[in-house]
Write an enzyme that holds these catalytic residues in place. Structure first.
Site, mmCIF file in Angstrom:
data_model
loop_
_atom_site.group_PDB
_atom_site.id
_atom_site.type_symbol
_atom_site.label_atom_id
_atom_site.label_comp_id
_atom_site.label_asym_id
_atom_site.label_seq_id
_atom_site.Cartn_x
_atom_site.Cartn_y
_atom_site.Cartn_z
ATOM 1 N N ASN A 229 0.850 -1.200 0.000
ATOM 2 C CA ASN A 229 0.000 0.000 0.000
ATOM 3 C C ASN A 229 0.882 1.244 0.000
ATOM 4 O O ASN A 229 2.101 1.150 0.017
ATOM 5 C CB ASN A 229 -0.962 -0.031 1.194
ATOM 6 C CG ASN A 229 -0.213 -0.092 2.502
ATOM 7 O OD1 ASN A 229 0.518 0.819 2.860
ATOM 8 N ND2 ASN A 229 -0.371 -1.196 3.226
ATOM 9 N N ASP B 204 -3.857 -6.344 5.120
ATOM 10 C CA ASP B 204 -4.834 -7.244 5.741
ATOM 11 C C ASP B 204 -4.798 -8.642 5.104
ATOM 12 O O ASP B 204 -5.192 -9.615 5.719
ATOM 13 C CB ASP B 204 -6.246 -6.664 5.618
ATOM 14 C CG ASP B 204 -6.439 -5.473 6.558
ATOM 15 O OD1 ASP B 204 -5.896 -5.528 7.669
ATOM 16 O OD2 ASP B 204 -7.104 -4.498 6.167
ATOM 17 N N PHE C 245 -4.261 2.954 15.106
ATOM 18 C CA PHE C 245 -4.618 3.935 14.090
ATOM 19 C C PHE C 245 -5.788 3.401 13.279
ATOM 20 O O PHE C 245 -5.953 2.201 13.155
ATOM 21 C CB PHE C 245 -3.440 4.170 13.135
ATOM 22 C CG PHE C 245 -2.529 5.268 13.577
ATOM 23 C CD1 PHE C 245 -1.692 5.085 14.660
ATOM 24 C CD2 PHE C 245 -2.524 6.494 12.909
ATOM 25 C CE1 PHE C 245 -0.852 6.097 15.079
ATOM 26 C CE2 PHE C 245 -1.684 7.510 13.329
ATOM 27 C CZ PHE C 245 -0.851 7.321 14.404
HETATM 28 N N1 CTP Z 1 -3.406 -3.498 12.178
HETATM 29 C C1 CTP Z 1 -2.609 -4.554 12.592
HETATM 30 N N2 CTP Z 1 -2.575 -5.713 11.867
HETATM 31 C C2 CTP Z 1 -3.333 -5.845 10.763
HETATM 32 C C3 CTP Z 1 -4.147 -4.784 10.333
HETATM 33 C C4 CTP Z 1 -4.167 -3.618 11.058
HETATM 34 O O1 CTP Z 1 -1.935 -4.438 13.609
HETATM 35 N N3 CTP Z 1 -3.285 -6.989 10.093
HETATM 36 C C5 CTP Z 1 -3.434 -2.272 12.984
HETATM 37 C C6 CTP Z 1 -2.895 -1.058 12.300
HETATM 38 O O2 CTP Z 1 -1.513 -0.891 12.575
HETATM 39 C C7 CTP Z 1 -3.731 0.062 12.896
HETATM 40 C C8 CTP Z 1 -5.043 -0.586 13.231
HETATM 41 O O3 CTP Z 1 -4.773 -1.985 13.246
HETATM 42 O O4 CTP Z 1 -3.168 0.530 14.118
HETATM 43 C C9 CTP Z 1 -6.190 -0.304 12.300
HETATM 44 O O5 CTP Z 1 -5.926 -0.670 11.014
HETATM 45 P P1 CTP Z 1 -6.988 -0.434 9.822
HETATM 46 O O6 CTP Z 1 -6.398 -1.033 8.609
HETATM 47 O O7 CTP Z 1 -7.412 0.966 9.773
HETATM 48 O O8 CTP Z 1 -8.215 -1.218 10.318
HETATM 49 P P2 CTP Z 1 -8.641 -2.691 10.140
HETATM 50 O O9 CTP Z 1 -8.798 -3.204 11.501
HETATM 51 O O10 CTP Z 1 -7.713 -3.421 9.238
HETATM 52 O O11 CTP Z 1 -10.074 -2.571 9.503
HETATM 53 P P3 CTP Z 1 -10.551 -2.179 8.002
HETATM 54 O O12 CTP Z 1 -9.415 -2.572 7.077
HETATM 55 O O13 CTP Z 1 -11.764 -2.957 7.852
HETATM 56 O O14 CTP Z 1 -10.802 -0.696 8.035
#
Ligand code: CTP
Length: 404
Positions: free
Chosen positions: A214, A283, A327
């Protein structure tokens, strides 16, 4: 108020915007700062020392040698006494000298010897500013920790319109005030604490030469690590692939995939007082990683993606008395999604980023949502300012926890 008594070295170089430096000097003095002006030889063709001497009530330096008195080395003394060196306007020539580490006049010598922050407000013709050499020099200076202000967009003295105008003195002053407020706020706030910060994107391999990732630049996480170190913490920064150097005093661990980041974080979690998860963790990752380059075929290529571990969620389950900061980048229903994530991931506060505002730049529009139900909304700020507020909030939570 927060400029009162600060020693500011104001470097003025030879550009038409040098006239704005007089207003800047005047505003700094009115805000209570002690201002020592250094003029380059070229600057004196645009504006005279007498102007600055009268405005600042301090002698103006023009040469490395002219100012030396018995037992004094003027450029080192000036560098040592400065709380901040501000070069405004900074010409392409001075920027090049600073990037190269040259010390051929009083200003470049002071900037090189200074241990305090060096701020640079470039001003030049738009085409000079856009030149790859100038851009490369500015990036180099950023990696050395210099802070850039502007330049602004607009009509330039040379007749062109574009980016190249020196930022307005009032705007520079506002940034300086914010900077000193933030440093005051966080000084010693994290003494003796171990802080773990994650930053940047992760890369999920498809084959030996391709990956999914990303656009995260890592700037936010690096700024947090730097601010935490300045606040006295022992900081470990676990970062995905980014083009940034380790901030001063920070231990940087470079990782590639989400799984590597998970392991690096898990190994340190127990001995950590607070974790700030600014990384944009992928993700999903490809289910199969080919050991050889995938050759193209007729028709589409289907890649099945599987879920990556949610590192923050795992930390939230494991945490004892660590402060956990997450975040969230949201394009819609910011508050609803942020509160949902806050609860689900069991974090102490969540920094919700309005992603509509944009990504990868130098500013963010954020709201903090605390587990206590409190909410703190901020105006648009630089990532450095957001970092200072995060560090402040972490320090407050740790302090409250210790008092319990
Ligand atoms: N995060 C993490 N591990 C992942 C995905 C996210 O530790 N596999 C952490 C990020 O570092 C951030 C927080 O989770 O602090 C939120 O990430 P975000 O991508 O905004 O949210 P998601 O929980 O992945 O939800 P969505 O993608 O549905 O918005």
């Amino acid at each position: 108020m927060n400029l009162k008594g600060r020693n500011i070295v104001l470097g003025v170089t030879g550009g038409i915007a040098a006239y704005k430096a007089a207003e800047l000097a005047s505003r700094l003095v009115q805000s209570g700062a002690q201002v020592h002006v250094i003029l380059t030889a070229e600057a004196t063709r645009f504006i005279g020392a007498a102007t600055f001497q009268a405005l600042t009530r301090h002698p103006v330096s023009e040469s490395v040698f002219a100012d030396e008195q018995d037992g004094q080395i003027a450029h080192i003394d000036l560098a040592d006494s400065a709380d901040l060196v501000l070069i405004a306007p900074a010409t392409a020539n001075t920027i090049a000298k600073l990037a190269a580490g040259a010390a051929d006049n009083m200003l470049s010598a002071v900037a090189l010897a200074a241990k305090c922050p060096v701020w640079i407000a470039p001003a030049m013709n738009v085409n000079m500013y856009r030149h790859p050499a100038v851009q490369a020099n500015l990036r180099t200076l950023e990696t050395y920790g210099c802070h850039l202000i502007g330049p602004d967009q607009g009509r330039l003295a040379c007749g062109w319109t574009g980016r190249g105008r020196m930022s307005e003195p009032a705007a520079i002053l506002k940034e300086l005030e914010a900077y000193f407020t933030e440093t005051d706020m966080s000084r010693h706030a994290l003494d003796g604490k171990n802080i773990l910060v994650t930053a940047g994107p992760t890369r999920e391999a498809l084959d030996p030469i391709r990956f999914f990732s990303n656009r995260s630049s890592g700037k936010m996480g690096f700024a947090i690590a730097e601010a935490a170190a300045q606040a006295g913490a022992s900081v470990t920064l676990v970062s995905g692939p980014v083009a940034l150097e380790a901030p001063h005093g920070v231990t940087l661990i470079r990782v590639t995939s989400a799984e590597e980041m998970r392991q690096a974080v898990a190994a340190r979690f127990e001995h950590t007082d607070a974790v700030v998860k600014a990384a944009a963790v992928s993700d999903y990752r490809p289910e199969q990683v080919s050991t050889s380059k995938i050759k193209k075929q007729d028709g589409p290529l289907l890649v099945r993606m599987v879920r990556n571990p949610d590192i923050l969620l795992e930390l939230g389950r494991k945490k004892k008395d660590q402060v956990l900061v997450g975040f969230a980048a949201e394009t819609e229903k910011l508050e609803e999604h942020a509160i949902e994530k806050l609860k689900k991931k069991n974090v102490d506060f969540l920094v919700a980023n309005d992603a509509v505002h944009g990504f990868g730049g130098d500013t963010n529009l954020v709201t903090f949502f605390f587990a206590s139900g409190e909410k703190q909304r901020f105006e648009q700020m630089t990532k450095k300012s957001v970092a200072a507020h995060i560090v402040h909030a972490v320090a407050e939570l740790l302090r409250k926890r210790e008092q319990q």
